[in-house]
Write an enzyme that holds these catalytic residues in place. Structure first.
Site: not given
Length: 383
Positions: A53, A106, A178, A203
């Protein structure tokens, strides 16, 4: 690690953070499928790894590569774009602070800010980011972040990154871009003054619709330390296989983005000619209100196209249901072409708000198939 800073984009995509494995000579970064690491005595860490982690070699390679592609000093990978968004906002905002966001942001970003961060007493103002005077007017004494997308999702509005960076910094606010719709190949916001670049690596960066991820890139040492603390403390980290898949996708990012852009331009030309299309949103069009800015800050105009269908919502839904090569699905940026109805799908959370999208809007993610086949498919659906 090889110093790749002076190399071209495609070279960095293939080599940054990705030297051959020193133990086996593997030319591809191994998938380090481990949760923990042997220590040489208490606190005797090997290359700094103790628990996956906190850090994993496969993830570290991805983070170094992402930073190199955006021209930043630091990269942090997350389990999703929303995980990255949440981390960025929690690092930079406290109760009583204020955020400026796009008025066509978004839907997932809007939902997080409007429904989650509002419970912490964090306020937000949606603004048309193409109107710099409106952005200046929206700044308050407690404004801590100006958060932009450019191009925006789904209306493909374009913001002047360099100019808005000046507005943010003159107000003492952080400036976050972004960059998901553009990808690091097409646009590099850090070079234009951004403090932080965010990606949904699901994406274009991953590019094959087979992995979910997110990233934050910055050259601000203090901000990166805060991102790293939350990345470890909250734990929204990608697994090693997800990191490996994303690295694999990155290697072809340049050639994919060129093909996405080529195909999108041909699809746009066909949509402009079609009698059932009332408007086309694409920054590559000379009459797009943000075209000049896009041409200045982007290498190409990308693979995302939106358009309005004559006949209203029902006709738009019918078009979405009739394509054969354009798959009806959410997300974007994969090698395959996708079509969606934002009002009913990705942006349903904006219904009834200032960010509600037009009911007759259709958004397509233009893939890298043969352009003539894609044009024929969309034309048949519209007919």
């Amino acid at each position: 690690m090889t110093d790749t800073g002076h190399y071209g984009f495609a070279t960095r995509a293939i080599h940054a953070g990705q030297d051959p494995d020193p133990t086996t000579g593997s030319v591809i970064v191994p998938i380090h499928a481990t949760s923990t690491y042997a220590q040489d005595g208490v606190g005797g860490l090997r290359n700094g790894f103790e628990y996956s982690r906190t850090g994993n070699p496969t993830r570290a390679a991805l983070e170094e590569c992402l930073a190199a592609l955006e021209g930043g000093r630091h990269g942090r990978a997350f389990s999703s774009g929303m995980g990255a968004t949440d981390t960025a906002l929690r690092a930079m905002c406290r109760p009583g602070d204020h955020i400026i966001i796009p008025n066509d942001a978004y839907g997932g970003t809007f939902r997080l800010i409007d429904k989650v961060f509002s419970q912490w007493g964090i306020e937000h103002t949606p603004v048309a980011l193409s109107d710099v005077d409106a952005v200046r007017a929206a700044v308050r004494p407690n404004t801590k972040v100006i958060w932009i997308e450019t191009p925006t999702n789904p209306l493909l509005n374009v913001a002047d990154i360099a100019l808005l960076a000046q507005v943010a910094h003159s107000a003492g606010a952080r400036f976050v871009v972004d960059n998901t719709f553009a990808s690091p190949y097409i646009q590099n916001p850090l070079e234009l003054g951004a403090d932080v670049v965010l990606h949904s690596t699901t994406k274009y960066v991953g590019g094959h619709s087979d992995v979910v991820g997110g990233a934050l890139i910055t050259s601000d040492d203090e901000l990166d330390a805060q991102f790293g603390f939350l990345q470890n403390g909250a734990g929204a980290v990608p697994g090693p296989f997800d990191a490996w898949l994303t690295l694999r996708g990155i290697k072809t990012l340049e050639v994919r983005m060129e093909k996405h852009s080529d195909n999108a331009e041909k699809v746009t030309e066909a949509l402009l000619r079609h009698p059932k299309v009332s408007h086309v949103y694409y920054p590559g069009l000379p009459d797009h209100p943000g075209h000049e800015i896009a041409a200045k800050q982007m290498r190409r105009f990308g693979g995302m196209v939106s358009f309005l269908v004559k006949g209203g919502e029902e006709e738009a839904l019918r078009v979405c249901s009739r394509t054969k090569l354009f798959t009806l699905a959410e997300s974007l940026g994969g090698v395959e072409s996708l079509i969606e109805h934002p009002g009913r799908m990705t942006h349903a959370s904006t219904a009834g708000s200032l960010l509600q999208v037009p009911a007759d809007l259709v958004r397509v993610s233009v893939g890298i198939e043969s352009a003539d086949d894609l044009v024929a498919d969309l034309t048949a659906a519209l007919d």
